[in-house]
Design a protein around this motif. Structure first.
Motif, mmCIF file in Angstrom:
data_model
loop_
_atom_site.group_PDB
_atom_site.id
_atom_site.type_symbol
_atom_site.label_atom_id
_atom_site.label_comp_id
_atom_site.label_asym_id
_atom_site.label_seq_id
_atom_site.Cartn_x
_atom_site.Cartn_y
_atom_site.Cartn_z
ATOM 1 N N ARG A 27 9.220 3.038 19.558
ATOM 2 C CA ARG A 27 10.432 3.866 19.632
ATOM 3 C C ARG A 27 11.309 3.423 20.799
ATOM 4 O O ARG A 27 10.848 3.182 21.894
ATOM 5 N N THR A 105 12.358 7.915 15.811
ATOM 6 C CA THR A 105 11.289 8.318 14.895
ATOM 7 C C THR A 105 11.843 8.596 13.496
ATOM 8 O O THR A 105 11.134 8.438 12.497
ATOM 9 N N TYR A 159 4.012 9.566 18.719
ATOM 10 C CA TYR A 159 4.482 9.434 17.343
ATOM 11 C C TYR A 159 3.791 8.220 16.721
ATOM 12 O O TYR A 159 3.751 7.157 17.351
#
Length: 254
Positions: A27, A105, A159
């Protein structure tokens, strides 16, 4: 990181689109989604669409007649053609790879590379995996009655959803509670707690895989010896980064 295998989708024409089926990115970084024509041919005069699955009419990048058309607002200024490798000749060699900047994300998922000409068309998918490594686990320790200790573990900024594991003296322990919370940032927070005896040595590890694990651990017996005489209940907060231990001790009145 690019997968080592490739997907080939053949059409009834001599226009064949080839992609790398899976790409992983952290990310916040930029990423290339590789896509090229096989056999090699000039793509400057062809139509190229990059779109999310089942959204053909709303491409995130649309190239036609040597002009770019951006349809989705979320991708304006964040996409362009990229090079699948250092040796690529770009569009004139059939490289129609997508470069996506500042990945979030929300960008995770399947993309389709579509190329058409007056002779026909072909397409192939690319699955983008987005990851984020969260904070080191934060341990909170509260002494209760009957020689029981409540130990909680919390970590945020992950994530996709991470795996949290408890162990006591290297033996796996099942927690009393395990909760995941989706944050407004799109990242994930995980919180868990369990009850142990005062002689335990609990360890809490959080990670996306065996190679991306962050761990916190503490020896309850050693911590209890630091309590002031006469103090039955006290709380200890512990932050541990890998093998580095940092203790913040706070004593409450009984």
């Amino acid at each position: 990181h690019l997968a080592t295998c490739y997907c080939y989708f053949f059409s009834s024409t001599n226009l064949v689109v080839t992609t790398t089926p899976r790409v992983t990115v952290t990310r916040g970084r930029d990423v290339i989604l590789p896509c090229w024509l096989s056999p090699q041919q000039n793509a400057e005069d062809l139509e190229v669409r990059w779109y999310r699955t089942n959204r053909f009419d709303s491409p995130l990048m649309h190239y036609q007649s040597k002009t770019f058309k951006y349809e989705e607002a979320a991708y304006v200024g964040r996409v362009s053609f990229g090079l699948k490798d250092a040796a690529s000749g770009g569009l004139n060699s059939g490289d129609v790879s997508l470069k996506l900047f500042n990945v979030t994300t929300k960008d995770a998922g399947e993309y389709v590379c579509y190329v058409s000409s007056s002779q026909g068309y072909d397409s192939a998918p690319v699955n983008l995996l987005v990851t984020a490594s969260g904070s080191p686990p934060f341990l909170s320790v509260v002494w209760g009655e009957d020689d029981k200790v409540n130990v909680s573990c919390e970590s945020e900024g992950w994530y996709p959803q991470p795996v949290l594991r408890w162990s006591d003296k290297k033996q796996d322990v099942k927690p009393q509670s395990l909760v995941y919370k989706n944050l407004s940032s799109g990242l994930v927070l995980v919180h868990s707690w369990l009850l142990l005896s005062s002689t335990s040595e609990p360890s809490c590890s959080v990670g996306l895989s065996d190679k991306e694990v962050k761990e916190a651990k503490v020896s309850l017996g050693t911590l209890r010896k630091t309590a002031k005489p006469g103090k039955e209940n006290f709380c200890v907060c512990v932050i541990v980064i890998l093998s580095l231990f940092v203790f913040d001790c706070k004593y409450s009145k009984s």
